[in-house]
Write a protein that holds these residues in place. Structure first.
Motif, mmCIF file in Angstrom:
data_model
loop_
_atom_site.group_PDB
_atom_site.id
_atom_site.type_symbol
_atom_site.label_atom_id
_atom_site.label_comp_id
_atom_site.label_asym_id
_atom_site.label_seq_id
_atom_site.Cartn_x
_atom_site.Cartn_y
_atom_site.Cartn_z
ATOM 1 N N GLY A 102 -5.218 6.763 50.929
ATOM 2 C CA GLY A 102 -4.651 6.432 49.564
ATOM 3 C C GLY A 102 -5.814 6.208 48.532
ATOM 4 O O GLY A 102 -5.630 5.899 47.115
ATOM 5 N N GLY A 103 -7.069 5.701 49.005
ATOM 6 C CA GLY A 103 -8.063 5.538 48.191
ATOM 7 C C GLY A 103 -7.978 3.861 47.631
ATOM 8 O O GLY A 103 -6.911 3.261 47.838
ATOM 9 N N PHE A 108 -4.586 -0.702 43.971
ATOM 10 C CA PHE A 108 -4.193 -1.009 42.720
ATOM 11 C C PHE A 108 -2.703 -1.424 42.682
ATOM 12 O O PHE A 108 -2.267 -2.270 41.965
ATOM 13 C CB PHE A 108 -4.332 -0.005 41.620
ATOM 14 N N THR A 176 -13.246 -6.744 39.664
ATOM 15 C CA THR A 176 -13.877 -5.572 40.071
ATOM 16 C C THR A 176 -15.302 -5.996 40.467
ATOM 17 O O THR A 176 -15.886 -6.306 39.254
ATOM 18 C CB THR A 176 -13.667 -4.413 39.362
ATOM 19 N N ASN A 178 -18.084 -4.409 41.504
ATOM 20 C CA ASN A 178 -19.222 -3.647 41.226
ATOM 21 C C ASN A 178 -18.464 -2.637 40.130
ATOM 22 O O ASN A 178 -17.720 -1.904 40.616
ATOM 23 C CB ASN A 178 -20.078 -3.238 42.167
ATOM 24 N N THR A 180 -18.849 0.787 38.963
ATOM 25 C CA THR A 180 -19.262 2.162 39.003
ATOM 26 C C THR A 180 -19.876 2.905 37.777
ATOM 27 O O THR A 180 -20.672 3.415 37.665
ATOM 28 C CB THR A 180 -18.622 2.722 40.130
ATOM 29 N N ASP A 201 -11.891 -5.774 44.227
ATOM 30 C CA ASP A 201 -12.278 -4.286 44.469
ATOM 31 C C ASP A 201 -13.571 -4.345 44.578
ATOM 32 O O ASP A 201 -14.342 -4.182 43.522
ATOM 33 C CB ASP A 201 -11.491 -3.615 43.335
ATOM 34 N N LYS A 225 -18.453 5.559 49.251
ATOM 35 C CA LYS A 225 -19.836 5.099 48.468
ATOM 36 C C LYS A 225 -20.806 4.650 49.744
ATOM 37 O O LYS A 225 -21.583 5.393 50.147
ATOM 38 C CB LYS A 225 -19.585 4.006 47.504
HETATM 39 N N1 PMP Z 1 -12.617 1.223 42.082
HETATM 40 C C1 PMP Z 1 -13.889 1.521 41.983
HETATM 41 C C2 PMP Z 1 -14.732 0.371 41.640
HETATM 42 C C3 PMP Z 1 -14.304 2.752 42.131
HETATM 43 O O1 PMP Z 1 -15.716 3.113 41.717
HETATM 44 C C4 PMP Z 1 -13.489 3.799 42.225
HETATM 45 C C5 PMP Z 1 -13.827 5.244 42.540
HETATM 46 N N2 PMP Z 1 -14.941 5.486 41.873
HETATM 47 C C6 PMP Z 1 -12.043 3.454 42.232
HETATM 48 C C7 PMP Z 1 -11.718 2.230 42.413
HETATM 49 C C8 PMP Z 1 -10.976 4.390 42.677
HETATM 50 O O2 PMP Z 1 -11.343 4.738 43.849
HETATM 51 P P1 PMP Z 1 -10.428 6.119 44.715
HETATM 52 O O3 PMP Z 1 -10.788 7.331 44.360
HETATM 53 O O4 PMP Z 1 -10.740 5.754 46.115
HETATM 54 O O5 PMP Z 1 -8.973 5.728 44.364
#
Ligand code: PMP
Length: 395
Positions: A102-103, A108, A176, A178, A180, A201, A225
């Motif tokens: 679920g990333g 979140f 958060t 870093n 991105t 995060d 990453k």
């Molecule tokens: N948090 C950060 C700091 C990210 O850079 C990203 C994706 N670039 C996400 C959350 C979202 O990540 P995901 O696509 O794995 O849900």
């Protein structure tokens, strides 16, 4: 039964195999991985026994892609990946390591669902789009206080850390580490006053430098990453918080307690992704661990920022004290906005023609971004700087 493929037995042979001509990949994620890891992964697709710690496993002739996630062989991969998160990434042994799906985006939602306490607000530091997305999910579960933000300056910096009274008595404080998109970074994990759990995060810089994870109650990172392919999310959570989930209507699959019971094996995990993550952590260890990574990442970032600071054509987006070593963001200077958009596109195309790919900034910010994760080679940064200097000279 015999394998029809030649497997690689040493890092040196993998390195030779992996040396091939590729463009320099500055993609923000999914991103560049160490070439030797691709070879290790290819080997394991051909024969599960290729990872060194599985050499003595019974010969089955099967690929890692076709074995049960409950088999002893895969069990040993999960166990080794977990162990390396402690020994290489520095996740404290007081924390449970989980490999979820679920990333980072699912986290979140899982964070407020699990750690949000009835009648207590949750607190967030807003450093950009990813923080904002986390805030949106938390607001579905309860009251949210944004206790610091860098929105007035377009997220070009890390805001001052908020005073303890602003987050006292909250369910948790989220940040958060870093960013991105904007190229801003906390160089270490801040200390929180009192016993408010700190949630981070750390998707886009975990593994890139030593971080004091003792300060973290729960951390999460999409793997795509610095840690491996997309589809695996590393979560580490202090064991005493796992059963804290106060809401009995939270679906079982969304509870940390469910995943911790039989770590990462509640349902079928991303078996291949976890194995690749294990190889990446072995590679980091081989390169001198996080100290080695920090040295090489620091040198790469300094090289590019120094050039940007001296350039008359380009300028770095992030303020010097907040700059990320992973994602360097810059703009073309001195033009009206439409002219700048066209000039930026022209520059990115020219770079791509020379073999520098992935330099387009995030769609929300525009401009350019070079993501230089652990596996990105120093010579690629030198080559980019040389290209940019020549581009500037002839522009
Ligand atoms: N948090 C950060 C700091 C990210 O850079 C990203 C994706 N670039 C996400 C959350 C979202 O990540 P995901 O696509 O794995 O849900």
């Amino acid at each position: 039964m015999s394998t029809r493929y030649q497997l690689h037995t040493t890092w040196a042979s993998l390195e030779r195999m992996a040396t091939r001509s590729k463009p320099y990949n500055f993609s923000a994620g999914p991103a560049i991985l160490p070439p030797v890891v691709f070879e290790r992964a290819a080997d394991a697709i051909r024969d599960l026994r290729s990872p060194p710690h599985l050499r003595d496993a019974p010969r089955t002739g099967l690929s890692v892609l076709e074995i049960s996630h409950r088999s002893p062989s895969f069990g040993s991969i999960v166990h080794r990946a977990e162990t390396l998160c402690h020994t290489v990434l520095g996740v404290p042994t007081t924390h449970q390591v989980l490999f979820l799906q679920g990333g980072a985006s699912l986290q979140f939602a899982m964070v407020p669902l699990n750690l949000g306490q009835p009648d207590h607000a949750s607190c967030y530091i807003d450093t950009g789009i990813w923080s904002k997305k986390a805030i949106v999910e938390a607001k579905l579960q309860g009251e949210v206080h944004v206790v610091a933000t860098s929105t007035p300056s377009g997220y070009d910096r890390i805001p001052p850390f908020p005073a303890a009274r602003t987050y006292a008595n909250s369910s948790y404080l989220h940040l958060t580490t870093n960013n991105t998109i904007y190229g801003t970074e906390y160089s270490d994990i801040p200390t929180v006053d009192g016993d408010v759990p700190l949630v981070v995060d750390c998707s886009s810089h975990i593994g890139s430098r030593p971080l004091n994870l003792d300060n973290v109650a729960l951390g999460y990172a999409g793997a795509q990453k610095n840690l491996g392919p997309s589809g695996v999310t590393l979560v580490f959570v202090r064991k005493d918080l796992i059963d804290r989930c106060a809401h009995d209507r939270v679906p079982h699959i969304l509870r940390y307690a469910t995943h911790a019971k039989q770590p990462s094996l509640y349902n079928t995990p991303n078996t291949f992704g976890i194995m690749v993550l294990m190889f990446v952590l072995e590679w980091i260890e081989q390169q001198g661990g996080l100290t080695g990574m920090a040295a090489s990442n620091g040198a790469k970032a300094t090289r590019l920022y120094e050039y940007l600071d001296s350039s008359q054509l380009f300028s770095a987006y992030a303020q010097p004290e907040s700059r990320s070593q992973m994602n360097v963001v810059w703009n073309l200077d001195g033009m009206a906005s439409q002219e700048r958009t066209t000039a930026t596109a022209r520059f990115i195309q020219a770079a791509e023609n020379e073999g520098f790919v992935g330099l387009k900034g995030h769609r929300s910010l525009g401009g350019c971004r070079a993501s230089m994760y652990n596996a990105f080679p120093a010579e690629g940064v030198d080559a980019l700087v040389a290209f940019m200097a020549e581009y500037e000279r002839t522009a």
